[in-house]
Motif scaffolding. Sequence first.
Motif, PDB file in Angstrom:
ATOM      1  N   LYS A  44       0.850  -1.195   0.000  1.00 43.62           N
ATOM      2  CA  LYS A  44       0.000   0.000   0.000  1.00 43.62           C
ATOM      3  C   LYS A  44       0.885   1.246   0.000  1.00 43.62           C
ATOM      4  O   LYS A  44       1.881   1.307   0.717  1.00 43.62           O
ATOM      5  CB  LYS A  44      -0.913   0.004   1.228  1.00 43.62           C
ATOM      6  N   LEU A  45       0.496   2.238  -0.798  1.00 44.50           N
ATOM      7  CA  LEU A  45       1.207   3.517  -0.852  1.00 44.50           C
ATOM      8  C   LEU A  45       0.395   4.547  -0.069  1.00 44.50           C
ATOM      9  O   LEU A  45      -0.782   4.769  -0.365  1.00 44.50           O
ATOM     10  CB  LEU A  45       1.374   3.992  -2.294  1.00 44.50           C
ATOM     11  N   LEU A  46       1.026   5.166   0.927  1.00 39.82           N
ATOM     12  CA  LEU A  46       0.328   6.168   1.734  1.00 39.82           C
ATOM     13  C   LEU A  46       1.195   7.406   1.897  1.00 39.82           C
ATOM     14  O   LEU A  46       2.402   7.303   2.158  1.00 39.82           O
ATOM     15  CB  LEU A  46      -0.005   5.614   3.131  1.00 39.82           C
ATOM     16  N   SER A  47       0.576   8.566   1.785  1.00 40.48           N
ATOM     17  CA  SER A  47       1.281   9.816   2.025  1.00 40.48           C
ATOM     18  C   SER A  47       1.612   9.924   3.521  1.00 40.48           C
ATOM     19  O   SER A  47       0.884   9.415   4.375  1.00 40.48           O
ATOM     20  CB  SER A  47       0.413  11.002   1.611  1.00 40.48           C
ATOM     21  N   ARG A  90       0.013   9.309   8.521  1.00 42.47           N
ATOM     22  CA  ARG A  90       0.807   8.554   9.500  1.00 42.47           C
ATOM     23  C   ARG A  90      -0.055   8.049  10.665  1.00 42.47           C
ATOM     24  O   ARG A  90       0.143   6.934  11.156  1.00 42.47           O
ATOM     25  CB  ARG A  90       1.936   9.451  10.006  1.00 42.47           C
ATOM     26  N   ASP A  91      -1.014   8.869  11.122  1.00 39.88           N
ATOM     27  CA  ASP A  91      -1.860   8.464  12.262  1.00 39.88           C
ATOM     28  C   ASP A  91      -2.626   7.182  11.951  1.00 39.88           C
ATOM     29  O   ASP A  91      -2.810   6.326  12.829  1.00 39.88           O
ATOM     30  CB  ASP A  91      -2.846   9.582  12.628  1.00 39.88           C
ATOM     31  N   GLU A  92      -3.086   7.038  10.704  1.00 44.93           N
ATOM     32  CA  GLU A  92      -3.791   5.811  10.310  1.00 44.93           C
ATOM     33  C   GLU A  92      -2.868   4.598  10.425  1.00 44.93           C
ATOM     34  O   GLU A  92      -3.289   3.510  10.810  1.00 44.93           O
ATOM     35  CB  GLU A  92      -4.282   5.925   8.855  1.00 44.93           C
ATOM     36  N   VAL A  93      -1.612   4.803  10.052  1.00 43.37           N
ATOM     37  CA  VAL A  93      -0.636   3.710  10.102  1.00 43.37           C
ATOM     38  C   VAL A  93      -0.391   3.284  11.553  1.00 43.37           C
ATOM     39  O   VAL A  93      -0.341   2.092  11.871  1.00 43.37           O
ATOM     40  CB  VAL A  93       0.691   4.131   9.422  1.00 43.37           C
ATOM     41  N   VAL A  94      -0.251   4.275  12.449  1.00 38.98           N
ATOM     42  CA  VAL A  94      -0.029   3.967  13.872  1.00 38.98           C
ATOM     43  C   VAL A  94      -1.226   3.178  14.422  1.00 38.98           C
ATOM     44  O   VAL A  94      -1.057   2.200  15.173  1.00 38.98           O
ATOM     45  CB  VAL A  94       0.207   5.268  14.670  1.00 38.98           C
TER      46      VAL A  94
END
Length: 692
Positions: free
Chosen positions: A461-464, A468-472
């Motif tokens: 998955k590519l994320l801007s 970052r909060d979603e990733v945490v």
Amino acid sequence: MPVAASPAKASARDLSAQQRKMAKLGLHGPEDLILHLPIRYEDETAITPIARLIPGMWAQVEGEVTSCEVTYRPRKQLKASIRDESGELGLRYLNFYPSQQKQLAVGRRIRARGEARGGFFGMEMVHPRTTVATDVSRLPTSLTPVYPTTEGLPQGVLRKAIAEALQDADLSDTLPESLRQQYDLMGFAQAVRLLHYPPADVDPEGLTARAHPAWLRVKFDELLAQQLSLAKARAARLDKRAVRLPLRKGDDTVVSRLLATLPFGLTGAQQRVLKEIAADLAKPNPMHRLLQGDVGSGKTVVAALAAAQAIDNGYQAALMAPTEILAEQHYRKLVDWFAPLGIKVMWLTGSLSAKVRREAVAAIESGEAHLAVGTQALIQDQVTFSKLGLAIVDEQHRFGVGQRLALRGKGGGKDGADLYPHQLMMTATPIPRTLAMTFFADLDVSVIDELPPGRTPVVTKLLSDARRDEVVARIHEAARIGRQVYWVCPLVEESETLELQTAVDTHLALTQALPGLNVGLVHGRLPTAEKAAVMQAFKAGEIHLLVATTVIEVGVDVPNASLMVIEHAERFGLAQLHQLRGRVGRGAAESVCVLLFQTPLSMIAKARLRTMHETTDGFEIARRDLELRGPGEFLGVRQSGLALMRFADLETDIEIAEQAHEAAALLQASQPDVVARHLARWMRGREDFLKA
């Protein structure tokens, strides 16, 4: 009062300085100069009327100087004007010498070449190249070559040296007429002269794109030399002696006992590859085999069984890896497999204490150590093997050519200095077909093209970075259901210290953001014991989230890790991203690799991230990586500073490479004198790069 140097001595000194600068470019004599070909051309064969100039146009004009003065507003500059029958053009120099001012004397006729610009006061050229035009000044009849150069070596000096070389050098054709006709090749002398002095009516697009028949001849010659040199290296290797290491029969051999104790079965691809290696080890000539297999395909167990075959014959094996953490992963795995069988595995890296290092070196020299695992510490002068029969190099492209040759040079032992060890090189970076044909033709290649059962495809998955909060939050959820996570910190090539600090800061931030989780940290500067303890705790499931620098790029195997986050993914190369992604997907759970990127993205970064999102096929990734980066990274010679291919392009010139491959076989079989002449012209000191 100091005595002035005589003109003759000053001239000799200048000549010597120029020769030193030419030597920096690899130009030592006429044979080198004739193959120092232009990077582009300038058309000085025609005069453009000033009135026809348009902004952005490169052109040569001729006219009479109507004004010339130094002005000081808005800054000091030299401004002049020239006029021809059609109009007037301004010339402007922001940096200038008195000699330029003198050359632009009012009334003098000059030629100026440069880019036309639309200035405030009309059309002008900034810093044009100028020459005085006289009634007898003839226009060149060919395009003016522009050569690769270095500081302090003007184009004029190079052009003069090359013109002299074309008079002195041997331009006779190394290829027989029949071969030139077969592949429709231009004669060598004609091709070289045309490239140095292309006539004004030559196809400019063909020259620029290196598609002109003259360029095709040069590319063919270069690729042919590469093929012939590899064939020569292969023949030289077959002349060398190695100890025979046949596969021993019986249940009591190390190979049989190791196979019986492995907690898994071998895949069909692993069994096929092992047969190829076993057959090579039994021969009296040194094996030179490349084992390639995608991330997680099981190359280490193949290497272990090859080492076991050497040990069964009373010889030692050595495994060299590019980083301490990878070497350590191999060491721990090999100790687990070999120690119960009574086989001594020795560990040798630069970070060992003096006492432990002395003990390791002594065990290797005495033969007490059956298998030595380590970094390039294995190739230090003080390390002597008792009887080295097999040298294994993991991630071979990460080592320089000299390092790979040095390990091979450790063979023979005390009682057989003329024996060479068998060599097995391993890579998880699949070699594209064009590269295999042109640079690895001397190698026998084995491919593990099957993943062990139970491996799951990794979703990318590519994320801007803004998300970052979603990733945490995703990490928290993965930990809640018992999964483990890697967080890889950005690569900072310029500064290892900066990279380390980034890892430390990230570790602190994630520890605060995820208070209920155990967050670990590993990087290259940690003491060996501490690094091992962290990795062991992660493997045991005691650490939920491991923050790491790229030291975990290869070799780390934790099946319970199912999520990887790569921060600033745009800073990494394709091969590294593929290697890092391979750390997850080693168990039954669905695995995800999140590439966090920061905008704006360069064109290359966009291409890399798109590739990672579109495919998990290592061969396709390697093909695209070759397009983006060129062959140096795959070969491990980037640090040598030598261009591997000066003229041919391995991606676009595949048809020429195939013709050269075919021609090399023909010449090798029937015309050794042609082979010798061609190599003498083209290889000139670069053969060592084909021996490792």
